[in-house]
Scaffold this active site. Sequence first.
Site, PDB file in Angstrom:
ATOM      1  CG  ASP A   1      32.077 -25.808 -35.315  1.00  0.00           C
ATOM      2  OD1 ASP A   1      32.197 -25.273 -34.201  1.00  0.00           O
ATOM      3  OD2 ASP A   1      32.229 -27.036 -35.502  1.00  0.00           O
TER       4      ASP A   1
ATOM      5  CG  ASN B   1      37.522 -24.649 -28.065  1.00  0.00           C
ATOM      6  OD1 ASN B   1      37.145 -23.503 -27.931  1.00  0.00           O
ATOM      7  ND2 ASN B   1      37.823 -25.165 -29.240  1.00  0.00           N
TER       8      ASN B   1
END
Lengths: 309, 419
Positions: free
Chosen positions: B306, B96
């Site tokens: 995460d 990302n």
Amino acid sequence: MSALSVNHLLGIKYLTSDDIDLIFETADQFKEVINRPIKKVPSLRDITVANLFFENSTRTKLSFELAEKRLSADIINFSAAQSSVKKGETLIDTVNNILSMKVDMVVMRHPNPGACVFLSKHISATIINAGDGAHEHPTQALLDSYSIKEKLGTVNGKKVVIVGDILHSRVALSNIYALQKQGAEVMVCGPKTLLPKYISSLGVQVETNLLKALNWCDVANMLRVQNERMEVNYFPSTREYAQQYGVSREILNKLDKEIVIMHPGPINRGVEITSDVADSQHSIILNQVENGVAVRMAVIYLLASKIKH
Amino acid sequence: MNILIKSATIIDHNSKFNGETVDILIENKRINKIAKSIENTQNYPVVALENLHVSTGWFDSSVSFGEPGYEERETLANGLKTAALSGFTAVAVNANTNPVIDSKADINYLKQQAKNQPVTLLPVGALTKESKGTDLAEMFDMHNAGAVAFYDYQKPIANPNLFKIALQYADTFGGLVCDFSQESKIAGSGMMHEHIASTHLGLKGIPALAESLQIARNLHILEYTGGKLHIPTISSAESVALIRAAKQKGMDVTCSVAIHNLLLTDDLLKDFNTNYKLLPPLRTQTDLDALIEGLNDGTIDMVCTDHNPIDIEHKNVEFDHAMFGSIGLESAFGALNRIYSTEQTVKLLTAGKLRFGFNHNTINEGESADLSFFNPDKSYTFTEKKILSTSKNTCFLNETLIGEAYGIYANGYLLIKQS
């Protein structure tokens, strides 16, 4: 008690029932003031209020403005369409710029839930929430309860149904908190698509049949369907919505008692309420509007009295 | 770098020294000797720290840094350093970035940037070009360049046929396919878990249904196509049940849970604190209990942080406008070690390596040295001052953590936190 327990009005959930009583007692006095030939008091001559409306509003903005003027406060008005918000300025920067012009109090309407709570952590001025997304609209709930009290003598023990678009409504949430804090029983009624799935966790009854709901209640507060907040259609047509959830003379005639009809406005005549009901003696819609000024005067006055100059 | 580790308690159930406090001599990146006491005859740098414990290197299967494109959030250099000082020796880094990592050249760029670092960067390539969900990215090419998995980070593949094709295509070369478990239309513009807290806050909810629906769809497709599926960051009880059933059928599926989804619930959002605005959202105690049960019975294969650094300009704003995500590397050990025994915490932090193409070592003589150093008993408040990450957006801010990493020895480098 002569002072509120809070320094801002961010939501009804942050108020105590004593706070609500104090606001109503103060509103009683201001209601008397605004019915005098000279409708103004000099209480807030040293206070400057900024009305910041980041979302469209007609009646709430007018009501606040009038309340501030009746209290002799200085006012500045701001709406997002004319501001630098569109140029990418952050909310904190926008408000701090306004505050540096020596503003004491901010009345803010904002499309995002929690915007007033967020702002209260970053600025020094007193904040009154004039509606933040689907979170709260505390002054509306206060004026609704005040109007019920005026009409029925008390809110305690009364049964109030809130009908319509609960999912997208800040009025519903604030009303639920306000009514429960004053001892009323609350029901919500609407199509399942417009009721939050976990709404019963707030301690309210849930009903999808309007006639049953109206038979149960003393007061019905009819909410507007907020088409502007909907990503998809939550019901097939306005016509079908009105068939199921519109209050008409016909349905009121089926009840074995008289009930009070309220609406926070603006009314979609023929959708959630028919004209003959809106204009009947059942309706206290215009009383709500009048009380709105007195209640907002009370809130502004009580919060201003906590500001230390 | 050759080193001598003094008085370290080994936490490694595959080591014959497990539970013993010993000295460890590392020469030429290998564990040459483990003994009660080793003399420092060669004058090697010594690692001697309070209550020193050592395990095999920790692994994180879902980390985001900002580089390239969002260096204001985190750079690769500082991100990898933070990972090392948090005890991690290998991190799978999501695609990302801007541009999205979706080609061989991009994978090579990441590997080049992470060369000569103690931490091994395992690049994850995008599943679709620019993570737009329309056309497959060149997975085979990226696989050959070193991509360990293919994932459009937190962007669910809406088109089931595209997902079917992705699994079939990747199966030809053993590629690991991932998909974010969120049915986009059900999730809508949801901001937090749909439940009691969201009702009180007037925030749009993301029902657990959005997650389980996507997982059910993906498992059906996997059953049809075969292939390898990894489901990152599950968060709901229903998801655990679905994956448990799929594993019982013998399907090649693994999944992870983010550490914050094991410890924190949605009621923390009551003040609209955007540090708790996470994706998947914080859910309820029932979900937490199911996730912990899933970890205990092996349904959930690994934990991850995460880790997702977001700069203050995208966090300190109105809740609806704030970006989803929390950093997690630095709080990982202290948070997990708060609810699990140290042995179990280490087991969780070292799980999942093989699935992401990273070899699992043990702490025995002759093994290559890939080690994490920590003090499992240190209790402290995790304050902003302690944070090494460029972005400070942590959902564990001011929480009490139990256990702190000192650093690592990996790839021949020693990196230890300066006290």
